[in-house]
Scaffold this active site. Structure first.
Site, PDB file in Angstrom:
ATOM      1  N   SER A   1      -7.331  -4.396   7.532  1.00  0.00           N
ATOM      2  CA  SER A   1      -7.403  -5.301   6.386  1.00  0.00           C
ATOM      3  C   SER A   1      -7.400  -6.722   6.928  1.00  0.00           C
ATOM      4  CB  SER A   1      -6.196  -5.075   5.475  1.00  0.00           C
ATOM      5  OG  SER A   1      -6.232  -3.772   4.970  1.00  0.00           O
ATOM      6  N   LEU A   2      -8.591  -7.263   7.103  1.00  0.00           N
ATOM      7  CA  LEU A   2      -8.714  -8.572   7.748  1.00  0.00           C
ATOM      8  C   LEU A   2      -8.605  -9.684   6.695  1.00  0.00           C
ATOM      9  CD1 LEU A   2      -9.248  -9.935  10.499  1.00  0.00           C
ATOM     10  CD2 LEU A   2     -11.690  -9.856   9.951  1.00  0.00           C
ATOM     11  N   HIS A   3      -9.501  -9.669   5.752  1.00  0.00           N
ATOM     12  CA  HIS A   3      -9.480 -10.546   4.572  1.00  0.00           C
ATOM     13  C   HIS A   3      -9.615 -12.046   4.858  1.00  0.00           C
ATOM     14  CE1 HIS A   3      -8.631  -6.926   2.467  1.00  0.00           C
ATOM     15  NE2 HIS A   3      -7.345  -6.888   2.682  1.00  0.00           N
TER      16      HIS A   3
ATOM     17  N   GLY B   1       1.877   0.918   0.642  1.00  0.00           N
ATOM     18  CA  GLY B   1       2.597   0.962   1.911  1.00  0.00           C
ATOM     19  C   GLY B   1       1.744   0.608   3.102  1.00  0.00           C
ATOM     20  N   GLU B   2       2.430   0.296   4.216  1.00  0.00           N
ATOM     21  CA  GLU B   2       1.746  -0.011   5.466  1.00  0.00           C
ATOM     22  C   GLU B   2       1.984   1.183   6.407  1.00  0.00           C
ATOM     23  OE1 GLU B   2      -0.397  -2.039   7.081  1.00  0.00           O
ATOM     24  OE2 GLU B   2       0.110  -0.777   8.780  1.00  0.00           O
TER      25      GLU B   2
ATOM     26  N   CYS C   1       1.502  -9.117   1.099  1.00  0.00           N
ATOM     27  CA  CYS C   1       0.207  -9.809   1.047  1.00  0.00           C
ATOM     28  C   CYS C   1       0.046 -10.441  -0.341  1.00  0.00           C
ATOM     29  CB  CYS C   1      -0.932  -8.832   1.316  1.00  0.00           C
ATOM     30  SG  CYS C   1      -0.834  -8.058   2.944  1.00  0.00           S
TER      31      CYS C   1
ATOM     32  N   CYS D   1      -6.863   9.182  -1.683  1.00  0.00           N
ATOM     33  CA  CYS D   1      -6.195   8.002  -1.145  1.00  0.00           C
ATOM     34  C   CYS D   1      -4.696   8.250  -1.281  1.00  0.00           C
ATOM     35  CB  CYS D   1      -6.626   6.784  -1.950  1.00  0.00           C
ATOM     36  SG  CYS D   1      -5.750   5.281  -1.520  1.00  0.00           S
TER      37      CYS D   1
ATOM     38  N   CYS E   1      -4.119  -1.340  -5.702  1.00  0.00           N
ATOM     39  CA  CYS E   1      -2.925  -0.862  -5.009  1.00  0.00           C
ATOM     40  C   CYS E   1      -1.636  -1.204  -5.747  1.00  0.00           C
ATOM     41  CB  CYS E   1      -2.802  -1.557  -3.668  1.00  0.00           C
ATOM     42  SG  CYS E   1      -3.962  -1.000  -2.511  1.00  0.00           S
TER      43      CYS E   1
ATOM     44  N   SER F   1      -5.708   2.699   7.147  1.00  0.00           N
ATOM     45  CA  SER F   1      -5.882   1.263   6.921  1.00  0.00           C
ATOM     46  C   SER F   1      -4.589   0.518   7.239  1.00  0.00           C
ATOM     47  CB  SER F   1      -6.275   1.031   5.459  1.00  0.00           C
ATOM     48  OG  SER F   1      -6.464  -0.338   5.211  1.00  0.00           O
TER      49      SER F   1
ATOM     50  N   GLU G   1       1.849   6.501  -6.319  1.00  0.00           N
ATOM     51  CA  GLU G   1       0.553   6.763  -6.942  1.00  0.00           C
ATOM     52  C   GLU G   1      -0.501   7.124  -5.918  1.00  0.00           C
ATOM     53  OE1 GLU G   1       0.258   2.512  -8.303  1.00  0.00           O
ATOM     54  OE2 GLU G   1      -1.800   2.767  -7.609  1.00  0.00           O
TER      55      GLU G   1
ATOM     56  N   ASN H   1      -9.395  -6.967  -6.808  1.00  0.00           N
ATOM     57  CA  ASN H   1      -8.841  -6.487  -8.076  1.00  0.00           C
ATOM     58  C   ASN H   1      -7.833  -7.513  -8.559  1.00  0.00           C
ATOM     59  OD1 ASN H   1      -9.799  -3.826  -8.903  1.00  0.00           O
ATOM     60  ND2 ASN H   1      -9.056  -3.178  -6.901  1.00  0.00           N
TER      61      ASN H   1
ATOM     62  N   CYS I   1      -1.681  -8.374  -3.297  1.00  0.00           N
ATOM     63  CA  CYS I   1      -1.402  -6.943  -3.453  1.00  0.00           C
ATOM     64  C   CYS I   1      -0.182  -6.684  -4.328  1.00  0.00           C
ATOM     65  CB  CYS I   1      -1.188  -6.332  -2.069  1.00  0.00           C
ATOM     66  SG  CYS I   1      -0.892  -4.563  -2.093  1.00  0.00           S
TER      67      CYS I   1
HETATM   68  N1  SAH Z   1      -1.074  -1.649   4.183  1.00  0.00           N
HETATM   69  C1  SAH Z   1      -2.362  -1.127   4.506  1.00  0.00           C
HETATM   70  C2  SAH Z   1      -2.914  -0.103   3.530  1.00  0.00           C
HETATM   71  C3  SAH Z   1      -2.705  -0.279   2.039  1.00  0.00           C
HETATM   72  S1  SAH Z   1      -3.680  -1.358   1.110  1.00  0.00           S
HETATM   73  C4  SAH Z   1      -3.334  -2.247   4.718  1.00  0.00           C
HETATM   74  O1  SAH Z   1      -2.952  -3.411   4.629  1.00  0.00           O
HETATM   75  O2  SAH Z   1      -4.481  -1.983   5.053  1.00  0.00           O
HETATM   76  C5  SAH Z   1      -5.305  -0.761   1.053  1.00  0.00           C
HETATM   77  C6  SAH Z   1      -6.322  -1.895   0.971  1.00  0.00           C
HETATM   78  O3  SAH Z   1      -6.361  -2.511  -0.330  1.00  0.00           O
HETATM   79  C7  SAH Z   1      -6.013  -3.010   1.954  1.00  0.00           C
HETATM   80  O4  SAH Z   1      -7.203  -3.420   2.575  1.00  0.00           O
HETATM   81  C8  SAH Z   1      -5.473  -4.083   1.041  1.00  0.00           C
HETATM   82  O5  SAH Z   1      -5.538  -5.337   1.653  1.00  0.00           O
HETATM   83  C9  SAH Z   1      -6.338  -3.924  -0.172  1.00  0.00           C
HETATM   84  N2  SAH Z   1      -5.852  -4.566  -1.396  1.00  0.00           N
HETATM   85  C10 SAH Z   1      -4.598  -4.794  -1.776  1.00  0.00           C
HETATM   86  N3  SAH Z   1      -4.578  -5.442  -2.952  1.00  0.00           N
HETATM   87  C11 SAH Z   1      -5.841  -5.631  -3.315  1.00  0.00           C
HETATM   88  C12 SAH Z   1      -6.461  -6.249  -4.434  1.00  0.00           C
HETATM   89  N4  SAH Z   1      -5.769  -6.822  -5.409  1.00  0.00           N
HETATM   90  N5  SAH Z   1      -7.817  -6.245  -4.462  1.00  0.00           N
HETATM   91  C13 SAH Z   1      -8.544  -5.664  -3.490  1.00  0.00           C
HETATM   92  N6  SAH Z   1      -8.025  -5.085  -2.426  1.00  0.00           N
HETATM   93  C14 SAH Z   1      -6.677  -5.056  -2.318  1.00  0.00           C
END
Ligand code: SAH
Length: 347
Positions: A216-218, A161-162, A114, A103, A335, A193, A90, A292, A117
């Protein structure tokens, strides 16, 4: 089966010459490929040449659009694509005042798992090839009926994907999309990212890819990040900070940190203090993202007021931060979610 979109200009030239064709056919073929054309649309190429390509097992395009959903709120379009082997991925096209951003996905599924995700729910199915990543940009350009004046001005590698777990194919994609004979999209208009695969961040800097690196620190501490991002075991936060400093020193590009806010986990005052301490002195920006909701994951997002307070705290402490705009809210979320829905893994 070999996808012509996987090859760069020099490689296409070699294929053309090896088939006994004239060199200028390579330029014509390459232009058609970058316009999203199938063999039967390549009007100025002789049928005998096309036949030779087909006999050698070549196909033109790497992906095909299966479905498009358009947001009534902001014109955002979500795409479902089919790959030549039947896999589904997608992507999203977002319309901004300054241009359009696509994107793109870099893998079918993901190994990172994660906790918030949807992309990693079934693990990694396979890497995308360079042409399958480029094909997303080309197909969406074509779908938006643009030829000379390109529909897509910016690219974010933030789909499923990463990207750094598929380093060789992703960097070849960057070369292809950046090529003068191709779409010629500048590295300045591309964001990548990553969840923080440090060895590959060093390599990206050394290989000269001056793009916007987004981490993607979070979470601001390893203990907290381990709860949602297993990759932290291999690459603790201090290693990521060292790697992005190196990337900044080499490229001069400001680092962007993504921070999706999860209720009761990373949205507390203590977290904001730890985040300020972590990022102090770095040339960076924090993108705060409303989480999300992903049903299978069950985590709850922080409410808007608390998100605003969190951002204010960062700004008050001289850390540049904004809330990521929610786009296409009426056409299905985060995602990997749209793909799952398409495959009926979600009701
Ligand atoms: N693997 C890469 C890129 C793909 S994800 C990465 O980790 O950055 C793109 C972004 O969406 C990342 O920052 C990821 O952590 C975030 N993401 C994934 N699931 C999410 C969700 N449910 N809500 C908000 N952001 C999310």
């Amino acid at each position: 089966m070999k996808q012509l979109l996987d090859y760069n200009y020099e490689e296409i030239e070699k294929i053309v010459l090896d088939l006994g064709e004239k060199k200028f056919r390579a330029k014509q073929l390459f232009e058609w490929l970058n316009k999203g054309a199938e063999f039967n649309e390549m009007k100025n190429l002789p049928a005998s040449f096309i036949k030779k390509l087909e006999d050698e097992g070549y196909v033109a395009q790497a992906i095909h659009i299966k479905d498009v959903l358009e947001s009534k709120l902001d014109g955002t379009k979500k795409y479902i694509y089919e790959l030549n082997d039947g896999n589904i991925i997608e992507g999203v096209l977002m319309k901004y005042k300054y241009g359009n951003t696509i994107c793109v996905s870099t893998q079918v599924g993901c190994r990172m798992n994660c906790a918030f995700c949807a992309s990693g729910l079934d693990g990694l199915i396979r890497n995308l090839t360079p042409g399958e990543i480029l094909g997303q940009v080309i197909a969406v350009n074509k779908d938006n009926k643009v030829d000379k004046e390109r529909a897509i001005t910016n690219i974010v590698l933030m789909g499923s994907g990463e990207p750094l777990d598929n380093y060789d194919n992703v960097t070849k994609f960057l070369d292809l999309v950046n090529a003068e004979e191709g779409l010629n999209i500048s590295m300045r208009n591309i964001s990548l990212s990553t969840c923080g695969l440090c060895d590959k961040i060093y390599k990206l800097a050394d290989d000269g890819y001056n793009l916007t690196l987004t981490i993607s620190l979070h979470a601001p501490t390893n203990a907290q990040r381990l709860q949602t991002m297993p990759v932290t075991k291999k690459y603790p936060i201090e290693e990521i900070i060292k790697a992005v400093k190196y990337y900044f020193d080499k490229t001069g590009r400001r680092i962007v940190f993504e921070y999706a806010m999860i209720e009761g986990q990373n949205d507390t005052l203590e977290s904001s203090k730890a985040l300020v301490a972590l990022l102090k002195g770095l040339t960076c920006h924090v993108n705060v993202i409303p989480l999300n909701y992903v049903k299978e994951r069950g985590l709850k997002g922080t409410n808007m007021d608390s998100i605003k307070n969190f951002i204010k705290y960062l700004e008050d402490h001289k850390i540049s931060a904004t809330k990521r705009r929610t786009m296409g809210a009426d056409i299905e979320g985060a995602c990997g979610q749209l793909r799952r829905k398409y495959l009926n893994k979600d009701e």
